[in-house]
Design a protein around this motif. Sequence first.
Motif, PDB file in Angstrom:
ATOM      1  N   ASP A  13       0.871  -1.191   0.103  1.00  0.00           N
ATOM      2  CA  ASP A  13      -0.144  -0.034  -0.028  1.00  0.00           C
ATOM      3  C   ASP A  13       0.820   1.234  -0.054  1.00  0.00           C
ATOM      4  O   ASP A  13       2.049   1.286   0.625  1.00  0.00           O
ATOM      5  N   PRO A  14       0.501   2.275  -0.853  1.00  0.00           N
ATOM      6  CA  PRO A  14       1.254   3.632  -0.643  1.00  0.00           C
ATOM      7  C   PRO A  14       1.289   4.148   0.476  1.00  0.00           C
ATOM      8  O   PRO A  14       0.019   4.313   1.184  1.00  0.00           O
ATOM      9  N   ARG A  15       2.362   4.847   0.873  1.00  0.00           N
ATOM     10  CA  ARG A  15       2.377   5.489   2.232  1.00  0.00           C
ATOM     11  C   ARG A  15       3.631   6.517   1.995  1.00  0.00           C
ATOM     12  O   ARG A  15       4.659   5.949   1.316  1.00  0.00           O
ATOM     13  N   GLU A  16       3.861   7.528   2.914  1.00  0.00           N
ATOM     14  CA  GLU A  16       5.129   8.364   3.163  1.00  0.00           C
ATOM     15  C   GLU A  16       5.957   7.701   4.063  1.00  0.00           C
ATOM     16  O   GLU A  16       5.207   7.663   5.257  1.00  0.00           O
ATOM     17  N   VAL A  17       7.091   7.588   3.984  1.00  0.00           N
ATOM     18  CA  VAL A  17       7.741   7.068   4.877  1.00  0.00           C
ATOM     19  C   VAL A  17       9.268   7.717   5.000  1.00  0.00           C
ATOM     20  O   VAL A  17       9.959   7.720   3.904  1.00  0.00           O
ATOM     21  N   GLY A  18       9.557   8.369   6.043  1.00  0.00           N
ATOM     22  CA  GLY A  18      10.708   9.041   6.077  1.00  0.00           C
ATOM     23  C   GLY A  18      10.867  10.166   5.021  1.00  0.00           C
ATOM     24  O   GLY A  18      12.086  10.573   4.391  1.00  0.00           O
ATOM     25  N   GLY A  19      10.023  10.738   4.438  1.00  0.00           N
ATOM     26  CA  GLY A  19       9.941  11.588   3.357  1.00  0.00           C
ATOM     27  C   GLY A  19       9.995  11.363   2.320  1.00  0.00           C
ATOM     28  O   GLY A  19       9.853  11.946   1.224  1.00  0.00           O
ATOM     29  N   ARG A  20       9.801  10.020   2.003  1.00  0.00           N
ATOM     30  CA  ARG A  20       9.621   9.340   0.684  1.00  0.00           C
ATOM     31  C   ARG A  20       8.304   8.665   0.419  1.00  0.00           C
ATOM     32  O   ARG A  20       7.856   7.850   1.420  1.00  0.00           O
ATOM     33  N   GLN A  21       8.051   8.587  -0.569  1.00  0.00           N
ATOM     34  CA  GLN A  21       6.781   8.013  -1.172  1.00  0.00           C
ATOM     35  C   GLN A  21       7.107   6.502  -1.484  1.00  0.00           C
ATOM     36  O   GLN A  21       7.874   6.129  -2.201  1.00  0.00           O
ATOM     37  N   THR A  22       6.307   5.534  -0.645  1.00  0.00           N
ATOM     38  CA  THR A  22       6.616   3.931  -0.769  1.00  0.00           C
ATOM     39  C   THR A  22       5.398   3.578  -1.152  1.00  0.00           C
ATOM     40  O   THR A  22       4.477   4.072  -1.216  1.00  0.00           O
ATOM     41  N   GLY A  23       5.591   2.301  -1.973  1.00  0.00           N
ATOM     42  CA  GLY A  23       4.361   1.449  -2.137  1.00  0.00           C
ATOM     43  C   GLY A  23       3.939   1.655  -3.664  1.00  0.00           C
ATOM     44  O   GLY A  23       4.553   2.415  -4.274  1.00  0.00           O
ATOM     45  N   PHE A  24       2.592   1.070  -3.859  1.00  0.00           N
ATOM     46  CA  PHE A  24       2.045   1.364  -5.355  1.00  0.00           C
ATOM     47  C   PHE A  24       0.761   2.098  -5.303  1.00  0.00           C
ATOM     48  O   PHE A  24      -0.004   1.485  -4.709  1.00  0.00           O
ATOM     49  N   GLU A  25       0.809   2.825  -6.080  1.00  0.00           N
ATOM     50  CA  GLU A  25      -0.707   3.775  -6.388  1.00  0.00           C
ATOM     51  C   GLU A  25      -1.160   2.559  -7.325  1.00  0.00           C
ATOM     52  O   GLU A  25      -0.699   1.748  -8.129  1.00  0.00           O
ATOM     53  N   LEU A  26      -2.503   2.599  -7.536  1.00  0.00           N
ATOM     54  CA  LEU A  26      -3.435   1.681  -8.278  1.00  0.00           C
ATOM     55  C   LEU A  26      -3.046   1.642  -9.527  1.00  0.00           C
ATOM     56  O   LEU A  26      -2.757   0.747 -10.059  1.00  0.00           O
ATOM     57  N   ALA A  27      -2.897   2.851 -10.106  1.00  0.00           N
ATOM     58  CA  ALA A  27      -2.510   3.029 -11.647  1.00  0.00           C
ATOM     59  C   ALA A  27      -1.255   2.217 -11.883  1.00  0.00           C
ATOM     60  O   ALA A  27      -1.108   1.699 -12.756  1.00  0.00           O
ATOM     61  N   ARG A  28      -0.313   2.399 -11.034  1.00  0.00           N
ATOM     62  CA  ARG A  28       1.220   1.784 -11.230  1.00  0.00           C
ATOM     63  C   ARG A  28       0.907   0.397 -11.090  1.00  0.00           C
ATOM     64  O   ARG A  28       1.524  -0.527 -11.728  1.00  0.00           O
ATOM     65  N   ARG A  29       0.255  -0.259 -10.323  1.00  0.00           N
ATOM     66  CA  ARG A  29       0.015  -1.377 -10.024  1.00  0.00           C
ATOM     67  C   ARG A  29      -0.518  -2.152 -11.038  1.00  0.00           C
ATOM     68  O   ARG A  29       0.043  -3.040 -11.912  1.00  0.00           O
ATOM     69  N   ILE A  30      -1.525  -1.661 -11.769  1.00  0.00           N
ATOM     70  CA  ILE A  30      -2.144  -2.188 -13.009  1.00  0.00           C
ATOM     71  C   ILE A  30      -1.212  -2.086 -13.936  1.00  0.00           C
ATOM     72  O   ILE A  30      -0.962  -3.056 -14.789  1.00  0.00           O
ATOM     73  N   ALA A  31      -0.633  -0.927 -14.470  1.00  0.00           N
ATOM     74  CA  ALA A  31       0.315  -0.722 -15.390  1.00  0.00           C
ATOM     75  C   ALA A  31       1.730  -1.864 -15.346  1.00  0.00           C
ATOM     76  O   ALA A  31       1.846  -2.481 -16.194  1.00  0.00           O
ATOM     77  N   MET A  32       2.258  -1.961 -14.154  1.00  0.00           N
ATOM     78  CA  MET A  32       3.339  -3.053 -13.801  1.00  0.00           C
ATOM     79  C   MET A  32       2.626  -4.292 -14.156  1.00  0.00           C
ATOM     80  O   MET A  32       3.516  -5.165 -14.623  1.00  0.00           O
ATOM     81  N   ALA A  33       1.574  -4.702 -13.563  1.00  0.00           N
ATOM     82  CA  ALA A  33       1.182  -5.867 -13.819  1.00  0.00           C
ATOM     83  C   ALA A  33       0.737  -6.400 -15.477  1.00  0.00           C
ATOM     84  O   ALA A  33       1.244  -7.404 -15.614  1.00  0.00           O
TER      85      ALA A  33
END
Length: 801
Positions: free
Chosen positions: A501-521
Amino acid sequence: MNTTLSLPHDAIISTPGRRERVEEAIEHACGRIAPLWPLKTFIAVNPFLGFADQSFEATCATLWRVAKIETLMPRSFYRQALDCGFIEDRDLQQALGYARVGGAKPSTPAELRRALTEDRDTDARPPAMVATVAEVLDRLADGDRQVSRTGFMIDEISKWCAAYFDEGQAAWQLPTRGLNPYPAWRATIRHDRNPEAMGVTCFRQTIEALPDNPVDAIEMIVDAIGIPDRAVGDYLLRGLLDIAGWAGYASHLVWNNRLVGRADDTLVHLLAIRMAWGFALFRQRTDDVFRRAWAEAMAEAAKLPADGRLGGDCDLSIELLAQYAYEAAYQRHLLSKFEGSRPLASKPTLRKPLQAAFCIDVRSEIYRRALEEVWPEAETLGFAGFFGFPIEYVPIGHQTGGAQCPVLLTPSVTVCETVKGANSAQEAGILDLRVLRRRAAKAWKSFKSSAVSSFLYVETNGLLFAAKIASDSLGMTRPVSDPNTDGLDAAIIDRIGPRIDPREVGGRQTGFELARRIAMAEAVLRAMSFTGDFARLVMLTGHRSTTVNNPHATGLDCGACGGHTGEANARIAAGILNDPEVRRGLRESGIDVPDDTWFLGCLHDTTTDEIRIFDLEHLPKSHRGDLAVLIERLGQAAKLARAERAASLGISGFSDIDAQVKRRSRDWSQVRPEWGLAGNAAFIAAPRARTAGVAFDGHAFLHSYDWRQDQQFRVLELIMTAPMIVASWINLQYYGSTVNNAAFGSGNKALHNVSGLVGVFEGNAGDLRTGLPWQSVHDGKRLIHKPLRLNVFIEAPLDAI
């Protein structure tokens, strides 16, 4: 004390354009050095990567001419292949038709056979080999019992590099590590009397008087010692080849910084250090004998042939032709397997019960055949083990992570680990306990290694380790815990997994937004030519290796995952492909994954052939029966795979092969827990139907590819610019470590000492060793890896290729 540096009276005076030519020579020499990854992410690298702009035969000639480095097998090897019938006259004839080989080439197979009966004198000095100052001094001191200048220089540079580049092994850090290498070295040398104690007079004064800028220093030295323009590039390359291990590590730092757009001149600094040492040695003698010897060496260097070839007694054409004949013979044998093969018979079925995607690693080929044999209705696929997810994977409790993708790529997404089922407060408590345990372990280690307590510790606690020594010797050692999970309880480790799941950790965006999940899949499924006919269960299987007491352990893990295990990538890919929202997006793109298809993230242990399945708590109840059948078939396949590998491991005569194979993975004294990718010789991109039923004996990278599904051949381009190149890197590292382990390998595994957690020495001194240990390619009696360059087979229209 500062001393004014006086140049020799016959030094070359800089001419217009000289600076530009020297800078170009520096760039050229540094570009010839292949990167060497540190032990924590050790991966296979093509040792000839810096010569990608020229042919194989020209590279062989260049390395022999510049540094007398052999890149081909001795003629006796090819004679043996002829005597046993592996190479035939038709293979010799095919090799003779290879037009790029120069020299006095035989015209018939009979003449080539006769030429191979006489060994080339490899001890004879070539007519134009690039000599270094240290070599000339050593040659003039022939019979003198003093220490070799070459060996002493390499030892001193290597000792300093070990301290400067240390990644956490040293208890005391080098004070000048904050500076760039060349100024850091010069600052250290001010206090180092060792060279002068060993007879290098005025060493510190000489180094102190050099220019502060490394390029200025190199230019000054090139002029001062009189290197002809024609030979500057080769001389600088020769200097780097003297310290090829540390130069390779510096090249790795340059490579990594270049990937993110940062400039890095570490290798130039290291070259300046090497040149400074040569210059200090040059100033040791001013007598006519040395000056004549040096002038003759430079005159020979100035006569180097422009086309990179050798002639006369140093011609390599016979060995090159023999190598081509050897490779032609292998191609003939490989093609005969295709011609005589028949696809595996499969029972008619409306739907496959299983599809299992494995890494293209050659070790997976053995397991895939075994699984297909015990379960003919199942289908296996091959794809790069990072499964199309180039991620930076941040282990729990860390701020940054490692790149879980081929080194040709840069991570596009950051993924953090989490403890499943734990809230923020619980996770914080787990990490606090871990920090406490790690501090205690560090304090205990410091106590054991301190100057005084180390003696007390050994004397009082030595007997307490008798049981551990006995268990280690009996192969009962537990694999060393992963540094990413040390200090965590076993129950916690089992709950660790990637957070998608997408979330910010230490000032950085981590995880996958839905659009990116679909595109990479979508990209992953299309790249695997896997867009329909889905089974109820689909395995995405990364791989790892289980060994103990093995500095090069990561070299047995997944190269496609940057020297890490493939666990994270497989679990992430499976989790995303199981996401209902992702499947809705895939349907809109024309890929309909049935609702009852379930992807499993799995991990294949290539040492034991056991497969672990992750995240089973999410498996639908409707699939538990399918899972039970799968586990049973995986166990049967593992037994077959272990039985096939047993002969090469020398345990085929045992009745308990399974136990013996697993025991090797826990034996601290075992130098060959598995053969890794030894034997790799072919890369095949085609539908599995083309290769099903063919036993490649663990020698082929198998990539699933159907050109009929490849619109505009974008997948073909991806295959040929990524996994094919990685396979070639692997192949050429094994090739180099086989034909010349002294130059391209890391020598005897039993003599290895880890240096700075970066690499290994063979013994307690010398240069950092590169490549693979001899035990990785040789079983003590014969070569396990055959020196063959990669053969690539792609099923696609020739124009598209």
